[in-house]
Write an enzyme that holds these catalytic residues in place. Sequence first.
Site, short mmCIF file in Angstrom:
data_model
loop_
_atom_site.label_atom_id
_atom_site.label_comp_id
_atom_site.label_asym_id
_atom_site.label_seq_id
_atom_site.Cartn_x
_atom_site.Cartn_y
_atom_site.Cartn_z
CG HIS A 67 -62.36 12.43 23.58
ND1 HIS A 67 -62.18 11.03 23.27
CD2 HIS A 67 -61.22 12.78 24.37
CE1 HIS A 67 -61.27 10.72 23.93
NE2 HIS A 67 -60.65 11.56 24.54
CB CYS A 97 -63.45 7.09 18.11
SG CYS A 97 -64.41 8.25 19.06
N1 ARG Z 1 -63.53 4.10 25.57
C1 ARG Z 1 -62.80 5.08 25.04
C2 ARG Z 1 -62.59 6.33 26.05
O1 ARG Z 1 -63.27 6.65 26.77
C3 ARG Z 1 -63.40 5.72 23.63
C4 ARG Z 1 -62.60 6.71 22.95
C5 ARG Z 1 -63.50 7.38 21.89
N2 ARG Z 1 -62.48 8.11 21.33
C6 ARG Z 1 -62.57 9.28 20.68
N3 ARG Z 1 -61.84 9.84 19.85
N4 ARG Z 1 -63.59 10.03 21.23
O2 ARG Z 1 -61.23 6.76 26.20
#
Ligand code: ARG
Length: 288
Positions: free
Chosen positions: A184, A280
């Site tokens: 991300h 996150c």
């Molecule tokens: N386990 C989640 C996923 O893989 C973690 C998300 C983390 N969020 C972020 N904004 N990077 O989607």
Amino acid sequence: MGSPVPAVREEPSLLRESRHATPRRYLMCPPAHFKVTYSINPWMDPSKPVDVPLALAQWEVLRDRYRSLGHTVEELTPLPGLPDMVFAANGATVIGGRVLGARFAHPERAAEAAAHLEWFRTHGYGEIREPLEVNEGEGDFAVTASYVLAGRGFRASPLSHGEAQEFFGRPVIGLELVDPRYYHLDTALAVLDEAGDEVMYHPAAFSPGSRAVLRQLFPDALEVDAADAAAFGLNAVSDGRNVLLPQAALGLFEPLRERGFEPLGVDLGELLKGGGSVKCCTLELRTD
Ligand code: ARG
């Protein structure tokens, strides 16, 4: 010798004083049902146990830290069966009170989108768009005064960039992510001061072309090395002065202070097992 020379105190406070925190509104979701039952990023290992009471305690420290800094934190009710819902940043993008909902890349998280939409509908938000294209909210969208920076490569569809530009009427800059650990945008880049278009990022997380774009748009950006990126140091939230970030990102504290920011370390070690940290867990509700 002559009369003693008065000690000249270095004035780091000069810069520091120029940094100005502005009160924020955040949406967060307690990790009451947090688990790692599937793996959709390289940090997630379902064979490792998760300590839910510890995850909750760490999350509460972050929430209370925001409140003690004068920010407002709204809470979204966590739903059983949605273990990643604690990562509230992925549920929407809000700019100028307009809400672009999320559409998740993985079926395991798909139902989170509706829970977020429902929250916005019942909290007075009138302009809400259910997206056509895959986007995971602020996971891949970062907002500065001049741009919406938009990640792609692992989660958000490149087509979501055009959709966001039309909806928000802001220039969207697409950035290609190339390292699966930084799946991300908010794991590879953080906005430090949106008004001044100041960011920090880990160059190796981006394609050569996107790196060149970042250098052109943000020539003074703080470039973050592999160790601090791997400690999730870029998964940070700034209010323009205070920068909340994982305390393990040790190399970032001094450079941030030199730039006049106040780095505040937090430990979200349990949530790291899901591949997320400070940012996150934090969705910003922007009124402008
Ligand atoms: N386990 C989640 C996923 O893989 C973690 C998300 C983390 N969020 C972020 N904004 N990077 O989607």
